[in-house]
Design a protein around this motif. Structure first.
Motif, PDB file in Angstrom:
ATOM      1  N   ASN A   1     -13.601 -13.404  15.176  1.00  0.00           N
ATOM      2  CA  ASN A   1     -12.266 -13.928  14.896  1.00  0.00           C
ATOM      3  C   ASN A   1     -11.285 -13.689  16.035  1.00  0.00           C
ATOM      4  O   ASN A   1     -10.085 -13.931  15.881  1.00  0.00           O
ATOM      5  CB  ASN A   1     -11.718 -13.311  13.604  1.00  0.00           C
ATOM      6  N   GLU A   2     -11.797 -13.216  17.148  1.00  0.00           N
ATOM      7  CA  GLU A   2     -10.945 -12.975  18.312  1.00  0.00           C
ATOM      8  C   GLU A   2     -10.875 -14.239  19.166  1.00  0.00           C
ATOM      9  O   GLU A   2     -11.652 -15.178  18.988  1.00  0.00           O
ATOM     10  CB  GLU A   2     -11.500 -11.812  19.152  1.00  0.00           C
ATOM     11  N   ASP A   3      -9.949 -14.238  20.095  1.00  0.00           N
ATOM     12  CA  ASP A   3      -9.814 -15.326  21.058  1.00  0.00           C
ATOM     13  C   ASP A   3     -11.159 -15.559  21.744  1.00  0.00           C
ATOM     14  O   ASP A   3     -11.896 -14.607  22.009  1.00  0.00           O
ATOM     15  CB  ASP A   3      -8.743 -14.934  22.080  1.00  0.00           C
ATOM     16  N   GLN A   4     -11.483 -16.802  22.026  1.00  0.00           N
ATOM     17  CA  GLN A   4     -12.762 -17.135  22.666  1.00  0.00           C
ATOM     18  C   GLN A   4     -12.920 -16.431  24.022  1.00  0.00           C
ATOM     19  O   GLN A   4     -14.039 -16.139  24.434  1.00  0.00           O
ATOM     20  CB  GLN A   4     -12.896 -18.649  22.828  1.00  0.00           C
ATOM     21  N   LYS A   5     -11.803 -16.155  24.673  1.00  0.00           N
ATOM     22  CA  LYS A   5     -11.838 -15.436  25.949  1.00  0.00           C
ATOM     23  C   LYS A   5     -12.468 -14.058  25.756  1.00  0.00           C
ATOM     24  O   LYS A   5     -13.304 -13.623  26.554  1.00  0.00           O
ATOM     25  CB  LYS A   5     -10.424 -15.305  26.513  1.00  0.00           C
ATOM     26  N   VAL A   6     -12.101 -13.382  24.687  1.00  0.00           N
ATOM     27  CA  VAL A   6     -12.626 -12.047  24.394  1.00  0.00           C
ATOM     28  C   VAL A   6     -14.131 -12.123  24.166  1.00  0.00           C
ATOM     29  O   VAL A   6     -14.899 -11.342  24.742  1.00  0.00           O
ATOM     30  CB  VAL A   6     -11.922 -11.421  23.174  1.00  0.00           C
TER      31      VAL A   6
END
Length: 112
Positions: free
Chosen positions: A19-24
């Motif tokens: 559920n985190e930013d795709q960057k993470v």
């Protein structure tokens, strides 16, 4: 393999970053594939908040929570992530031992 890489692999394996930013997630996958130490300092900074988590603590049979304040990092965090589905919480070694002790005591009471 560094402790950080082990933690990142467990975070990915158990969906903790879903559920985190795709960057993470992208940086985490890079760390898992190539090693945490291969990341730039900026990439490591993105993952740093995910590399330590507080123990959830346990509640005794009387309903009192132990308010554990242990911060899990490195291998203890990787172990806690592995055991989280079994215990239903992210627990440090002491809280796992406490949970197991309560289970043994309850089994003994039921056997009597």
């Amino acid at each position: 393999m560094s402790d950080e890489q082990k933690v990142v692999e467990k975070l990915i394996e158990y969906g903790s970053l879903d559920n985190e930013d795709q960057k993470v997630l992208g940086i985490a996958r890079l760390a898992a594939d190539q090693g945490y130490d291969k990341l730039s300092s900026l990439q490591q900074k993105v993952l740093k908040p995910f590399l330590s988590k507080g123990c959830d603590g346990v509640e005794n049979p009387g309903g009192h929570h132990n308010d554990c304040s242990v911060v899990l990092e490195g291998l203890p965090l990787a172990e806690a992530l592995d055991q989280q589905s079994y215990y239903g919480a992210l627990l440090c070694r002491d809280c796992v031992d406490e949970t197991e002790q309560y289970a043994r005591e309850w089994a003994k009471i039921q056997a009597e």
